[in-house]
Design an enzyme around this catalytic site. Structure first.
Site, mmCIF file in Angstrom:
data_model
loop_
_atom_site.group_PDB
_atom_site.id
_atom_site.type_symbol
_atom_site.label_atom_id
_atom_site.label_comp_id
_atom_site.label_asym_id
_atom_site.label_seq_id
_atom_site.Cartn_x
_atom_site.Cartn_y
_atom_site.Cartn_z
ATOM 1 N N ARG A 1 0.886 -1.178 0.000
ATOM 2 C CA ARG A 1 0.000 0.000 0.000
ATOM 3 C C ARG A 1 0.916 1.218 0.000
ATOM 4 O O ARG A 1 1.708 1.407 0.929
ATOM 5 C CB ARG A 1 -0.903 -0.001 1.237
ATOM 6 C CG ARG A 1 -1.610 1.329 1.438
ATOM 7 C CD ARG A 1 -2.722 1.283 2.446
ATOM 8 N NE ARG A 1 -3.864 0.574 1.920
ATOM 9 C CZ ARG A 1 -5.091 0.637 2.458
ATOM 10 N NH1 ARG A 1 -5.313 1.371 3.527
ATOM 11 N NH2 ARG A 1 -6.091 -0.046 1.919
ATOM 12 N N CYS B 1 -16.278 1.432 0.619
ATOM 13 C CA CYS B 1 -15.103 0.606 0.940
ATOM 14 C C CYS B 1 -14.698 0.732 2.404
ATOM 15 O O CYS B 1 -14.009 -0.137 2.920
ATOM 16 C CB CYS B 1 -13.942 0.958 0.017
ATOM 17 S SG CYS B 1 -13.367 2.660 0.176
ATOM 18 N N ARG C 1 -13.297 -8.854 1.632
ATOM 19 C CA ARG C 1 -11.897 -8.556 1.306
ATOM 20 C C ARG C 1 -11.051 -9.796 1.574
ATOM 21 O O ARG C 1 -10.194 -10.174 0.769
ATOM 22 C CB ARG C 1 -11.381 -7.372 2.153
ATOM 23 C CG ARG C 1 -11.885 -6.007 1.733
ATOM 24 C CD ARG C 1 -11.316 -5.559 0.400
ATOM 25 N NE ARG C 1 -9.865 -5.523 0.400
ATOM 26 C CZ ARG C 1 -9.110 -4.503 0.850
ATOM 27 N NH1 ARG C 1 -9.698 -3.423 1.325
ATOM 28 N NH2 ARG C 1 -7.797 -4.532 0.781
ATOM 29 N N ASP D 1 -17.230 7.089 -1.561
ATOM 30 C CA ASP D 1 -15.973 6.951 -0.811
ATOM 31 C C ASP D 1 -15.717 8.298 -0.135
ATOM 32 O O ASP D 1 -16.402 9.284 -0.415
ATOM 33 C CB ASP D 1 -14.846 6.588 -1.809
ATOM 34 C CG ASP D 1 -13.524 6.241 -1.148
ATOM 35 O OD1 ASP D 1 -13.494 6.062 0.090
ATOM 36 O OD2 ASP D 1 -12.519 6.158 -1.872
HETATM 37 N N1 NVA Z 1 -9.974 6.462 -1.467
HETATM 38 C C1 NVA Z 1 -9.609 6.103 -0.124
HETATM 39 C C2 NVA Z 1 -9.843 4.642 0.098
HETATM 40 C C3 NVA Z 1 -9.524 4.164 1.484
HETATM 41 C C4 NVA Z 1 -9.679 2.680 1.638
HETATM 42 C C5 NVA Z 1 -8.152 6.464 0.105
HETATM 43 O O1 NVA Z 1 -7.346 6.272 -0.817
HETATM 44 O O2 NVA Z 1 -7.819 6.940 1.185
HETATM 45 N N1 CP Z 2 -11.154 -0.320 2.492
HETATM 46 C C1 CP Z 2 -9.899 -0.358 2.920
HETATM 47 O O1 CP Z 2 -8.964 -0.559 2.157
HETATM 48 O O2 CP Z 2 -9.756 -0.163 4.259
HETATM 49 P P1 CP Z 2 -8.392 0.065 5.049
HETATM 50 O O3 CP Z 2 -7.868 1.423 4.661
HETATM 51 O O4 CP Z 2 -8.796 0.012 6.510
HETATM 52 O O5 CP Z 2 -7.423 -1.017 4.694
#
Ligand code: NVA
Ligand code: CP
Length: 310
Positions: free
Chosen positions: A109, A265, A293, A225
């Site tokens: 991530r 999400c 998930r 979102d």
């Molecule tokens: N669009 C959001 C999704 C979080 C799971 C972000 O990137 O923070």
């Molecule tokens: N939806 C999602 O990716 O949640 P987290 O940021 O908690 O991993």
């Protein structure tokens, strides 16, 4: 270790897999979920290790990958920018070479998509996108699997996207092109989706609406979102003003199809992008989405390491 006869596959964006491969993942997710619900031991990834690299916060992604890998018989290593040399400017290419000599699979991530692509280029093992600024493919796998569980095939359906033209929106567009559904997109001015960033071939699978209510009209699924994604916090105040009318409320759900589902999400901000009555209401499937998930990612890890088993 990887079976040497298999070419390394990565899952850096939704379009890295074909339509048929996605269908395989959904089918396997169902099988693997049933095993989990029946307390059936299933350890196809015994002795395999997943490294998880987080440069942004997470609850669902961390827990679902970590629990999922243990349930498949494997183990995990958890790294963050703050507790590894990644935060001290070790080149991404060097990190990829080192980490991928010791584990079987890597989930990352991070911020820019270019970073995960550079990592994958120098990795000996498959790399999974656990969210970048541009894409969130594991989440869309879970969302579509959840749709299928509740309503059957998503082919030919209409998904209304209300909010930011962000990583989630881009990934919905890729999925629509591959799986044959349409996305009704409504974003405030200045936050539109960009076809090039979304990486789609044409505009055939989405329609743009100025008014979020019109995007929701007749939709089979309404989804949204956060107004401010991770990494964009400096724009928070500006975004709060721009997004004020992009809150999914009961009126928007009323113009969607009577059996429309609501998805998010998570994490969610009640009173911002969604009203509490919607996210906590009868059409919301957000908790199934979160749980799924884990099931889809178990199917994904199985596919990346073992190919089409069974
Ligand atoms: N669009 C959001 C999704 C979080 C799971 C972000 O990137 O923070
Ligand atoms: N939806 C999602 O990716 O949640 P987290 O940021 O908690 O991993």
């Amino acid at each position: 270790m990887m079976d040497k006869s298999m070419a390394i596959r990565h899952f850096l964006q939704f379009s890295d897999f074909s339509t048929e491969e996605h269908e395989w993942i959904f089918q396997r997710a169902g099988v693997i979920k049933r095993k989990f619900k029946n307390y059936e031991k299933y350890h196809p990834l015994a002795d395999r290790t997943l490294a998880m690299i987080f440069e942004k916060a997470s609850t669902r992604t961390r827990v679902s990958f970590e629990a999922g890998m243990y349930q498949l018989g494997g183990s995990v290593v958890h790294l963050t920018t703050g507790d590894s040399q990644l935060g001290r400017a070790e080149p991404i290419e060097d990190s990829a070479k080192v980490i991928s000599r010791m584990v079987d699979l890597v989930m990352i991530r991070t911020f820019g998509q270019d970073k995960i692509e550079r990592f994958a280029e120098h990795s000996r093992v498959p790399v999974i996108n656990g969210l970048t600024n541009e894409f969130h493919p594991c989440q869309i796998l879970a969302d579509i699997f959840t749709y299928i569980e509740h309503r059957g095939s998503i082919k030919g359906r209409v998904v209304a996207w209300v909010g930011d033209g962000n990583n989630m929106a881009n990934t919905w567009l890729q999925a629509a092109e591959l799986l044959g559904f349409t996305v009704h997109v409504s974003t405030p001015t200045g936050y539109e989706v960009d076809q090039d960033i979304a990486g789609i071939r044409s505009s055939d699978s989405y329609k743009v609406f100025k008014d979020p209510m019109e995007a929701c009209r007749g939709a089979d699924l309404v989804t949204t979102d956060v107004w401010t994604s991770m990494g964009f916090e400096a724009e928070n105040e500006e975004r709060r003003k721009a997004f004020a009318d992009w809150c999914v409320d009961t009126d928007m759900m009323r113009v969607a199809r009577p059996d429309a589902l609501f998805m998010h999400c998570l994490p969610a901000h009640r009173g911002e992008e969604v009203e509490a009555d919607v996210i906590d209401g009868p059409q919301s499937v957000v908790w199934d989405e979160a749980e799924n998930r884990m099931h889809v990612q178990k199917a994904l890890m199985e596919f990346l390491l073992l190919g089409k088993v069974a």
